[in-house]
Scaffold this motif. Structure first.
Motif, PDB file in Angstrom:
ATOM      1  N   ASP A 184       0.816  -1.217   0.000  1.00 52.27           N
ATOM      2  CA  ASP A 184       0.000   0.000   0.000  1.00 52.27           C
ATOM      3  C   ASP A 184       0.847   1.263   0.000  1.00 52.27           C
ATOM      4  O   ASP A 184       0.418   2.299  -0.515  1.00 52.27           O
ATOM      5  N   TRP A 185       2.047   1.196   0.600  1.00 56.91           N
ATOM      6  CA  TRP A 185       2.883   2.383   0.739  1.00 56.91           C
ATOM      7  C   TRP A 185       4.309   2.067   0.308  1.00 56.91           C
ATOM      8  O   TRP A 185       4.810   0.954   0.527  1.00 56.91           O
ATOM      9  N   PHE A 186       4.965   3.090  -0.281  1.00 61.73           N
ATOM     10  CA  PHE A 186       6.326   2.934  -0.766  1.00 61.73           C
ATOM     11  C   PHE A 186       7.156   4.103  -0.233  1.00 61.73           C
ATOM     12  O   PHE A 186       6.850   5.268  -0.495  1.00 61.73           O
ATOM     13  N   TYR A 187       8.186   3.756   0.517  1.00 64.24           N
ATOM     14  CA  TYR A 187       9.047   4.762   1.141  1.00 64.24           C
ATOM     15  C   TYR A 187      10.396   4.740   0.433  1.00 64.24           C
ATOM     16  O   TYR A 187      11.086   3.709   0.398  1.00 64.24           O
ATOM     17  N   ILE A 188      10.790   5.864  -0.154  1.00 69.29           N
ATOM     18  CA  ILE A 188      12.034   5.991  -0.904  1.00 69.29           C
ATOM     19  C   ILE A 188      12.997   6.833  -0.078  1.00 69.29           C
ATOM     20  O   ILE A 188      12.657   7.949   0.339  1.00 69.29           O
ATOM     21  N   MET A 189      14.201   6.335   0.151  1.00 64.33           N
ATOM     22  CA  MET A 189      15.204   7.062   0.932  1.00 64.33           C
ATOM     23  C   MET A 189      16.588   6.799   0.348  1.00 64.33           C
ATOM     24  O   MET A 189      16.795   5.891  -0.456  1.00 64.33           O
ATOM     25  N   GLN A 190      17.558   7.626   0.756  1.00 64.85           N
ATOM     26  CA  GLN A 190      18.942   7.465   0.364  1.00 64.85           C
ATOM     27  C   GLN A 190      19.719   6.798   1.493  1.00 64.85           C
ATOM     28  O   GLN A 190      19.267   6.769   2.644  1.00 64.85           O
ATOM     29  N   ASP A 191      20.903   6.282   1.146  1.00 65.71           N
ATOM     30  CA  ASP A 191      21.678   5.607   2.190  1.00 65.71           C
ATOM     31  C   ASP A 191      22.376   6.587   3.132  1.00 65.71           C
ATOM     32  O   ASP A 191      22.958   6.152   4.136  1.00 65.71           O
ATOM     33  N   ASP A 192      22.343   7.912   2.841  1.00 65.52           N
ATOM     34  CA  ASP A 192      22.875   8.898   3.789  1.00 65.52           C
ATOM     35  C   ASP A 192      21.752   9.508   4.620  1.00 65.52           C
ATOM     36  O   ASP A 192      21.885  10.618   5.144  1.00 65.52           O
ATOM     37  N   THR A 193      20.649   8.764   4.735  1.00 62.07           N
ATOM     38  CA  THR A 193      19.498   9.194   5.539  1.00 62.07           C
ATOM     39  C   THR A 193      19.313   8.223   6.696  1.00 62.07           C
ATOM     40  O   THR A 193      19.360   7.000   6.498  1.00 62.07           O
ATOM     41  N   TYR A 194      19.126   8.769   7.882  1.00 62.72           N
ATOM     42  CA  TYR A 194      18.726   7.927   9.002  1.00 62.72           C
ATOM     43  C   TYR A 194      17.231   8.106   9.222  1.00 62.72           C
ATOM     44  O   TYR A 194      16.753   9.221   9.456  1.00 62.72           O
ATOM     45  N   ALA A 195      16.487   7.025   9.122  1.00 64.64           N
ATOM     46  CA  ALA A 195      15.031   7.067   9.301  1.00 64.64           C
ATOM     47  C   ALA A 195      14.655   6.283  10.544  1.00 64.64           C
ATOM     48  O   ALA A 195      15.180   5.188  10.781  1.00 64.64           O
ATOM     49  N   GLN A 196      13.756   6.837  11.332  1.00 65.20           N
ATOM     50  CA  GLN A 196      13.216   6.117  12.484  1.00 65.20           C
ATOM     51  C   GLN A 196      12.152   5.140  11.980  1.00 65.20           C
ATOM     52  O   GLN A 196      11.017   5.539  11.664  1.00 65.20           O
ATOM     53  N   ALA A 197      12.531   3.884  11.913  1.00 67.53           N
ATOM     54  CA  ALA A 197      11.674   2.888  11.276  1.00 67.53           C
ATOM     55  C   ALA A 197      10.319   2.779  11.959  1.00 67.53           C
ATOM     56  O   ALA A 197       9.269   2.729  11.295  1.00 67.53           O
ATOM     57  N   GLU A 198      10.307   2.731  13.269  1.00 68.51           N
ATOM     58  CA  GLU A 198       9.040   2.569  13.985  1.00 68.51           C
ATOM     59  C   GLU A 198       8.137   3.772  13.782  1.00 68.51           C
ATOM     60  O   GLU A 198       6.905   3.634  13.690  1.00 68.51           O
ATOM     61  N   GLN A 199       8.723   4.975  13.702  1.00 71.75           N
ATOM     62  CA  GLN A 199       7.921   6.167  13.483  1.00 71.75           C
ATOM     63  C   GLN A 199       7.336   6.190  12.067  1.00 71.75           C
ATOM     64  O   GLN A 199       6.196   6.613  11.854  1.00 71.75           O
ATOM     65  N   VAL A 200       8.123   5.736  11.087  1.00 72.16           N
ATOM     66  CA  VAL A 200       7.619   5.680   9.712  1.00 72.16           C
ATOM     67  C   VAL A 200       6.486   4.667   9.607  1.00 72.16           C
ATOM     68  O   VAL A 200       5.458   4.922   8.959  1.00 72.16           O
ATOM     69  N   LYS A 201       6.643   3.516  10.254  1.00 70.15           N
ATOM     70  CA  LYS A 201       5.567   2.511  10.233  1.00 70.15           C
ATOM     71  C   LYS A 201       4.318   3.024  10.934  1.00 70.15           C
ATOM     72  O   LYS A 201       3.195   2.749  10.495  1.00 70.15           O
ATOM     73  N   ALA A 202       4.500   3.762  12.024  1.00 63.07           N
ATOM     74  CA  ALA A 202       3.336   4.331  12.708  1.00 63.07           C
ATOM     75  C   ALA A 202       2.658   5.395  11.849  1.00 63.07           C
ATOM     76  O   ALA A 202       1.428   5.541  11.881  1.00 63.07           O
ATOM     77  N   LEU A 203       3.450   6.133  11.055  1.00 61.25           N
ATOM     78  CA  LEU A 203       2.876   7.173  10.198  1.00 61.25           C
ATOM     79  C   LEU A 203       1.922   6.580   9.171  1.00 61.25           C
ATOM     80  O   LEU A 203       0.807   7.092   8.972  1.00 61.25           O
TER      81      LEU A 203
END
Length: 765
Positions: A184-203
């Motif tokens: 349902d959702w596609f998250y695109i990021m670069q390898d010089d990005t730190y993403a809070q995985a749990e926060q993205v999943k909650a979003l």
């Protein structure tokens, strides 16, 4: 007149018993007539609400007249669609999907794509994989390298062209082609990005999938429209499935018509030009918080609210900074969780005071299930005693063993946690340090977790430097955490099972029952199972096989089965040995079957049934797991019933017996897994074949394979009582295990006590 009065009195006395019945009938008829008149009047004089006039009853839509919902209400009333098959068309078998969620059209929630390059594949991409990759359900890395060497534990897609725009174009095409219908959702990021995985999943759980979503850090185009925005690629961005499906037909046009240096700008311009959708940082009440790192930033010193609320942080210059960010955000998340726990515990205390039990109803720890309360002495959970060096409840049954491995690490962590909690509670007035563990107790409570009771010898120091040694008892609980579903490879119940039955001379009395059960539960039901017999001849019997074959009766029974079932062939293999080693026997059988054969190593007392064979198929996974069931052994009926009628009804199933944990005779495994483990064993023992006499198939898999060994009780394997012969030529451990199996299979303690009591009574008289 008197006579008439007497006759009337006689009639009334005769009708008096039936008077309540007559009154009830008349009252019921009156009420039914009254209700019918009300209903008729309501139908004729219906109150009309303001609005368009209602249709007369005869002009009602045909759907309503036939009991179907009117137009516009199809989603609110279920309809039964009748099955119809055209008799003129050939029947085709319906192919069902592998998983029910596929058939129902369910989608996974989130797919993550990480864009990497030649310079950062082995550095930043590896750091992303070690920090947040395991938090996302599916994560792939995309690069433009050709035949790139993939770091361990990463799934890499190489497009063969390192141009940034081309990489973005190929990535979007790949995502649409392979995952567009699954997520349902596609998250695109670069390898010089730190993403809070749990926060993205909650979003994504708070966003509606019915809208076209282009969510990220909105940036203005250079010299472009002031209203148009694109999502900055360094901070990651979120695309909905509906937007991806609408965008895909226009990707080729965007590649040919839009010129840009930055891939995120190119994608943003493509979405705006062809779909008219601009990037937003806030949608449906959800904010996409980001934080831009300055040079020489110290993550441990960042106390800003903007930093703590960030879903994505950029730019991350090196691996060390990525790990430091992960550590800091993990600490922030842990502090939030601890604060939430404290708030919930306070609410529980406040609410419990209002319950009938009052404050006495608060359990410790607050919010954790209360300890298990046994209903009888047989349900009491025993405590295991331990010290810092030894454990006094050992897995092998010995009274004392050295504390090592996971148990040692567990107890060390519990002691450190106990001292830390004491210091947190009493500081700054007192400071505790551990001198010695005097006594330790632990038990596993299935309702709450692992419980510990520690008697600690502590040294308490005051702020003025005074110290004193004291003993203190503390209690701790390691609660059961969230249950996690472990992904397992897909298996089916259609796999053919090859039964292997070793037979010795001592087993001849039980072969007929085994073959009868095999024929009734597999051959009659056409189960996908085959049988191979393994005749184990003693050297003396092998020399006389030309005159007297000890297995002639068994071979005759096999011949009768093959005549009764023409399509069935039951082969047998003859082996001459004095010591029937389970490993040596399997070596012979393994060489005569394909590598993909699923073996079920059975015993002559096993009663085969379809239920167990299906569990054998499901619990045995090639190159992943082997299955060693624990069969149910019935007790000796002479001791249990003592001359009374044997309870054989279905209500007494699995009643008078026990699960024999000393027996490893039954096993389910694939031939390829056995051959791999057996090769490692051969390299270890070299030519010392005598070692095989002290081993079973279970030991081969336990010590020489990296597979999961699934050992569980199996109610589908029920064996009648029999006193088995234990071969003294086997190893001491195997012989001792066989003797224990015979002894524990006699009867329960209560039955043995009753038998001894009756024997003493008989001797005394």
């Amino acid at each position: 007149a008197v006579a008439a009065a007497m006759r009337l009195g006689a009639v009334l006395s005769a009708l008096r018993p039936a008077l309540p019945l007559l009154l009830g009938l008349s009252l019921g008829c009156s009420l039914s007539l009254l209700r019918a008149s009300w209903g008729h009047g309501a139908a004729e004089e219906r109150c009309l609400a303001p609005g368009p006039p209602a249709l007369p009853a005869r002009e009602a839509p045909p759907e309503a007249a036939e009991g179907r919902p009117a137009p516009g209400h199809e989603d609110f009333r279920p309809r039964i669609v009748p099955y119809y098959r055209d008799p003129n068309k050939p029947y085709k078998k319906v192919l069902r999907t592998r998983y029910i969620q596929t058939e129902l059209g369910f989608h996974e929630r989130l797919f993550v794509a990480v864009l990497t390059s030649k310079a950062t594949l082995n550095t930043l991409a590896v750091a992303v994989n070690k920090t947040v990759a395991h938090h996302f359900p599916r994560l792939l890395y995309f690069t433009g390298l050709r035949s790139a060497k993939v770091p361990h534990g990463m799934v890499l897609v190489a497009h063969g062209d390192e141009r940034p725009i081309w990489l973005m174009y190929e990535t979007m095409n790949y995502i649409h082609q392979h995952f567009g219908s699954d997520y349902d959702w596609f998250y695109i990021m670069q390898d010089d990005t730190y993403a809070q995985a749990e926060q993205v999943k909650a979003l994504v759980t708070h966003l509606s999938i019915n809208q076209d979503v282009y969510l990220g850090r909105a940036e203005e185009f250079i010299g472009g429209d002031e209203q148009a925005r694109y999502c900055h690629g360094g901070f990651g961005y979120l695309l909905s499935r509906s937007l991806l499906l609408k965008l895909h037909p226009h990707l080729d046009s965007c590649r040919n018509e839009i010129l840009s240096v930055r891939p995120d700008e190119w994608l943003g311009r493509c979405i705006i030009d062809f779909l008219g959708i601009t990037c937003v940082s806030q949608l449906q009440g959800q904010h996409y918080h980001t934080y831009e790192l300055a040079k020489n930033t110290e993550p441990e010193k960042e106390e800003e609210e903007e930093f703590q609320a960030a879903l994505a942080v950029h730019p991350v210059s090196d691996m060390t900074l990525m790990y430091r960010l992960h550590k800091q955000f993990s600490r922030i998340q842990l502090d939030r969780v601890y604060q939430e726990i404290q708030d919930l515990q306070m609410q529980i205390r406040n609410l419990t005071a209002l319950t009938p039990a009052g404050e006495a109803g608060v359990t410790w720890p607050v919010g954790i299930n209360a300890p298990f309360l046994p209903k009888s002495r047989f349900e009491v959970i025993s405590w295991d005693y331990f010290t810092e060096q030894h454990l006094f409840s050992c897995p092998d049954g010995s009274p004392k063993c050295e504390l090592s491995g996971a148990s040692k690490a567990d107890i060390s962590e519990i002691i450190e946690s106990a001292v830390e909690q004491l210091n947190r509670l009493y500081q700054p007035l007192l400071r505790f340090s551990k001198r010695q563990l005097l006594n330790g107790y632990r038990r596993f409570d299935p309702t709450r977790g692992m419980e510990y009771t520690l008697d600690l010898l502590l040294e308490a120091a005051t702020q003025k430097g005074h110290s004193r040694v004291l003993a203190k008892r503390v209690s701790l609980v390691r609660p059961l955490s969230k249950v996690e579903i472990i992904p397992m490879p897909y298996v089916t119940e259609a796999t053919r099972v090859q039964l292997v039955l070793p037979l010795t001379v001592q087993d001849l009395d039980f072969v007929a029952n085994f073959l009868d059960m095999f024929a009734m539960n597999t051959l009659d039901t056409h189960d996908n199972a085959l049988l191979t017999l393994l005749f184990i001849y003693h050297p003396y019997d092998a020399h006389r096989v030309g005159q007297v074959d000890v297995f002639a009766g068994v071979k005759a029974m096999v011949g009768e089965l093959e005549k009764r079932y023409a399509e069935v062939k039951i082969p047998w293999i003859s082996v001459k040995t004095e010591v029937p080693s389970q490993v040596k026997l399997m070596d012979i059988v393994s060489k005569k079957h394909p590598v993909d054969t699923l073996f079920f190593l059975a015993s002559v007392w096993t009663e085969i049934n379809m239920e167990f064979l299906n569990r054998c198929r499901m619990n045995t996974i090639s190159n992943w797991q082997v299955f060693f069931p624990v069969h149910f052994q019935e007790f000796n009926p002479a001791l249990v019933y003592r001359g009374e009628q044997t309870a054989s009804s279905n209500t007494d199933f699995l009643r008078d017996g026990h699960f024999d944990r000393h027996s490893f005779a039954e096993a389910c495994f694939y031939n390829s897994d056995y051959m791999t483990a057996r090769t490692k064993l051969a390299a270890d023992i070299l030519d010392r074949d005598e070692v095989l006499e002290s081993m079973e198939v279970f030991d081969v898999f336990l010590h020489y394979s990296g597979l999961h060994l699934f050992r569980a009780v199996e109610p589908g394997l029920v064996q009648k009582y029999t006193l088995r012969s234990c071969n003294p030529r086997l190893s001491e451990e195997l012989y001792h295990r066989c003797v224990l199996s015979n002894l524990e299979g006699l009867a329960s303690r209560s039955h043995l006590a009753m038998a001894l009591f009756e024997q003493e009574q008989a001797n005394s008289t």
